[in-house]
Design an enzyme around this catalytic site. Structure first.
Site, PDB file in Angstrom:
ATOM      1  N   LYS A  50     -22.389 -49.737  64.611  1.00 34.47           N
ATOM      2  CA  LYS A  50     -20.919 -49.728  64.419  1.00 34.47           C
ATOM      3  C   LYS A  50     -20.620 -48.586  63.306  1.00 34.47           C
ATOM      4  O   LYS A  50     -21.548 -48.233  62.681  1.00 34.47           O
ATOM      5  CB  LYS A  50     -20.394 -51.019  63.875  1.00 34.47           C
ATOM      6  CG  LYS A  50     -20.773 -51.797  62.721  1.00 34.47           C
ATOM      7  CD  LYS A  50     -20.523 -53.165  62.834  1.00 34.47           C
ATOM      8  CE  LYS A  50     -21.089 -53.788  61.337  1.00 34.47           C
ATOM      9  NZ  LYS A  50     -20.115 -54.676  60.914  1.00 34.47           N
ATOM     10  N   ARG A 146     -15.604 -66.194  59.601  1.00 34.86           N
ATOM     11  CA  ARG A 146     -14.651 -65.082  60.080  1.00 34.86           C
ATOM     12  C   ARG A 146     -14.544 -65.388  61.503  1.00 34.86           C
ATOM     13  O   ARG A 146     -13.710 -66.391  62.135  1.00 34.86           O
ATOM     14  CB  ARG A 146     -15.404 -63.857  59.766  1.00 34.86           C
ATOM     15  CG  ARG A 146     -15.560 -63.219  58.507  1.00 34.86           C
ATOM     16  CD  ARG A 146     -15.862 -61.801  58.410  1.00 34.86           C
ATOM     17  NE  ARG A 146     -17.042 -61.438  59.243  1.00 34.86           N
ATOM     18  CZ  ARG A 146     -17.786 -60.277  59.235  1.00 34.86           C
ATOM     19  NH1 ARG A 146     -17.585 -59.683  58.083  1.00 34.86           N
ATOM     20  NH2 ARG A 146     -18.660 -60.077  59.906  1.00 34.86           N
ATOM     21  N   TYR A 273     -11.419 -30.857  36.960  1.00 31.61           N
ATOM     22  CA  TYR A 273      -9.946 -31.368  36.578  1.00 31.61           C
ATOM     23  C   TYR A 273     -10.413 -32.314  35.356  1.00 31.61           C
ATOM     24  O   TYR A 273     -11.671 -32.971  35.209  1.00 31.61           O
ATOM     25  CB  TYR A 273      -9.716 -32.219  37.831  1.00 31.61           C
ATOM     26  CG  TYR A 273      -9.171 -31.599  38.959  1.00 31.61           C
ATOM     27  CD1 TYR A 273      -7.843 -30.960  38.861  1.00 31.61           C
ATOM     28  CD2 TYR A 273      -9.640 -31.686  40.202  1.00 31.61           C
ATOM     29  CE1 TYR A 273      -7.450 -30.137  39.804  1.00 31.61           C
ATOM     30  CE2 TYR A 273      -9.303 -31.220  41.259  1.00 31.61           C
ATOM     31  CZ  TYR A 273      -7.951 -30.356  41.050  1.00 31.61           C
ATOM     32  OH  TYR A 273      -7.333 -29.554  41.955  1.00 31.61           O
ATOM     33  N   MET A 321     -11.587 -33.225  45.747  1.00 32.43           N
ATOM     34  CA  MET A 321     -11.514 -33.415  46.941  1.00 32.43           C
ATOM     35  C   MET A 321     -12.680 -32.640  47.721  1.00 32.43           C
ATOM     36  O   MET A 321     -13.288 -33.186  48.653  1.00 32.43           O
ATOM     37  CB  MET A 321     -10.240 -32.940  47.626  1.00 32.43           C
ATOM     38  CG  MET A 321     -10.072 -33.592  49.066  1.00 32.43           C
ATOM     39  SD  MET A 321      -8.212 -33.006  49.549  1.00 32.43           S
ATOM     40  CE  MET A 321      -7.074 -34.049  48.791  1.00 32.43           C
TER      41      MET A 321
HETATM   42  C1  LIG Z   1     -22.012 -59.371  63.171  1.00 30.85           C
HETATM   43  C2  LIG Z   1     -22.827 -58.642  62.817  1.00 30.85           C
HETATM   44  N1  LIG Z   1     -24.291 -58.611  63.036  1.00 30.85           N
HETATM   45  C3  LIG Z   1     -25.029 -57.735  62.531  1.00 30.85           C
HETATM   46  C4  LIG Z   1     -25.121 -56.623  61.287  1.00 30.85           C
HETATM   47  C5  LIG Z   1     -25.952 -55.995  60.890  1.00 30.85           C
HETATM   48  O1  LIG Z   1     -26.111 -56.117  59.391  1.00 30.85           O
HETATM   49  P1  LIG Z   1     -27.097 -55.400  58.509  1.00 30.85           P
HETATM   50  O2  LIG Z   1     -26.518 -54.043  58.491  1.00 30.85           O
HETATM   51  O3  LIG Z   1     -27.028 -55.980  57.363  1.00 30.85           O
HETATM   52  O4  LIG Z   1     -28.328 -55.406  59.270  1.00 30.85           O
HETATM   53  C6  LIG Z   1     -23.518 -56.806  61.258  1.00 30.85           C
HETATM   54  C7  LIG Z   1     -23.211 -55.821  60.020  1.00 30.85           C
HETATM   55  O5  LIG Z   1     -22.252 -55.896  59.118  1.00 30.85           O
HETATM   56  C8  LIG Z   1     -22.406 -57.612  61.649  1.00 30.85           C
HETATM   57  O6  LIG Z   1     -21.247 -57.547  61.404  1.00 30.85           O
END
Ligand SMILES: Cc1ncc(COP(=O)(O)O)c(C=O)c1O
Length: 380
Positions: A50, A146, A273, A321
């Protein structure tokens, strides 16, 4: 106003005058996956990519992980999943954050796997899935608070879950404190996960894919029975726990900026700055085209170092920036175009991502995820 479509596409990796790039070793990512696979044994690992693979670039990294034998790729939301499909990734893609029911037809067309994140989805999913099938992974909330079904909700949801059993292929949980040396809460989550699985099994629900641990969970051995895992951070060679260093994980990313300008300044010259740095003696000031808009944190000014020619030199003055400034003694040979290392791939270097995160009181995730899409990514 008409905006040409290509005006919105990412910048060229090296537009004239800027020379900033993240160099990403896909070989290191593949080796990190292999190390984790060795710990996990025969279990398949879902690789978490992700947030643009934690800033490393979702498509090339996803392809490397697929080639390395990951069971599938996990992303946060529909947009990230579709980006993978657009980029030619054809294997299993799991949307960790679940989906609204109205997105199921699109997810079905793209053969996505979707986390079922709570009882509120049961009825609408049962209505839509016969026509727009997707694979589901049932998410349990074993202590993260969550997403996921609470253990206390399972009993009243059993009939609804059974109605979804033709699509129910996996079950998952998520650890809240796997980085904590105290294993107590994680052990409770493991027990809760197993108890929920038993309850579901007794009700006739079984799952082909079972995954619970993140990177730290794998490194700490939270792999019960047939339960597999979803590593993210460790794939990129980063870790916050000693077990990660013991495994020899290799950081996959270096952030490199070529020197844009060098000037020699007399003692007493203020830089940047706010005039927060004043040269105590004559110095060379190298200006690099990398700033907080690129994801190099502003609070690294007057605190971090960068690598050059086997030595390190301080980042002086405020990070702005688009630029940061580095001080070097007069005798050091340096010229425009010379590359400086802002994030080092050596975990022990003072400018490694882990060390910089420590310096800032944050975690490595935040530094790599912050790297803007405008900087070039080069794959080695
Ligand atoms: C649902 C879920 N599984 C797995 C992971 C992977 O976690 P990590 O990067 O700590 O291995 C994440 C990361 O935030 C997650 O949100």
């Amino acid at each position: 106003m008409n905006v040409p479509a290509d005006a919105l596409s990412p910048l060229r990796p090296r537009p004239e005058g800027r020379a900033l790039r993240a160099e990403i070793s896909l070989g290191r990512i593949a080796r990190n996956l292999a190390r984790l696979q060795k710990v996990a044994g025969p279990r398949g690992l879902w690789a978490v990519i992700k947030a643009n693979a934690y800033g490393h670039g979702a498509i090339p990294v996803g392809k490397a992980l697929e080639a390395g034998g990951a069971a599938g790729l996990a992303v946060s939301n529909l947009e990230e999943a579709l980006e993978l499909r657009d980029g030619g990734i054809t294997g299993p893609v799991l949307v960790l954050g679940g989906l609204r029911p109205e997105a199921l037809p699109l997810a079905s067309r793209h053969h996505l796997t979707v986390a079922l994140v709570g009882p509120e989805s049961l009825e609408s999913f049962a209505r839509i899935l016969p026509e727009h099938p997707v694979k589901l992974h049932l998410k349990l909330d074993t202590g993260m608070g969550r997403f996921g079904f609470l253990p206390s909700e399972l009993g009243e949801c059993l009939e609804g879950l059974k109605a979804l059993s033709p699509w129910m292929k996996g079950i998952m949980g998520h650890f809240a404190t796997s980085d904590d040396p105290d294993r107590g809460f994680s052990d409770r989550q493991r027990k809760t996960f197993e108890a929920c699985r038993h309850q579901l099994r007794d009700a006739g629900l079984s799952f082909l894919e079972v995954h619970h641990a993140n990177s730290d969970g794998i490194l700490r051995g939270y792999l019960d029975g047939d339960t597999s895992a979803r590593p993210g951070l460790a794939l990129y060679g980063l870790t916050c726990i000693p077990e990660g260093h013991a495994l020899g994980l290799e950081p996959a990313m270096e952030l490199i900026a070529e020197v844009a300008r060098v000037k020699t300044v007399p003692a007493g010259t203020a830089v940047g700055y706010g005039r927060t740095f004043v040269a105590p003696q004559p110095l060379q000031i190298a200006t690099l085209g990398c700033g907080y808009a690129d994801g190099y944190r502003r609070d690294l000014g007057n605190r971090a170092v960068v690598g050059f020619g086997g030595a390190t030199y301080p980042v002086v003055g405020r990070v702005s920036m688009d630029y940061l400034t580095v001080a070097l003694p007069l005798g050091v040979a340096i010229a425009p175009g010379d590359p400086m290392v802002l994030f080092s791939g050596d975990p022990k270097a003072p400018h490694s991502i882990e060390r910089l995160a420590q310096l800032l009181g944050t975690i490595p995730y935040e530094l790599t995820c912050a790297l803007h899409r405008r900087l070039g990514r080069v794959y080695l």
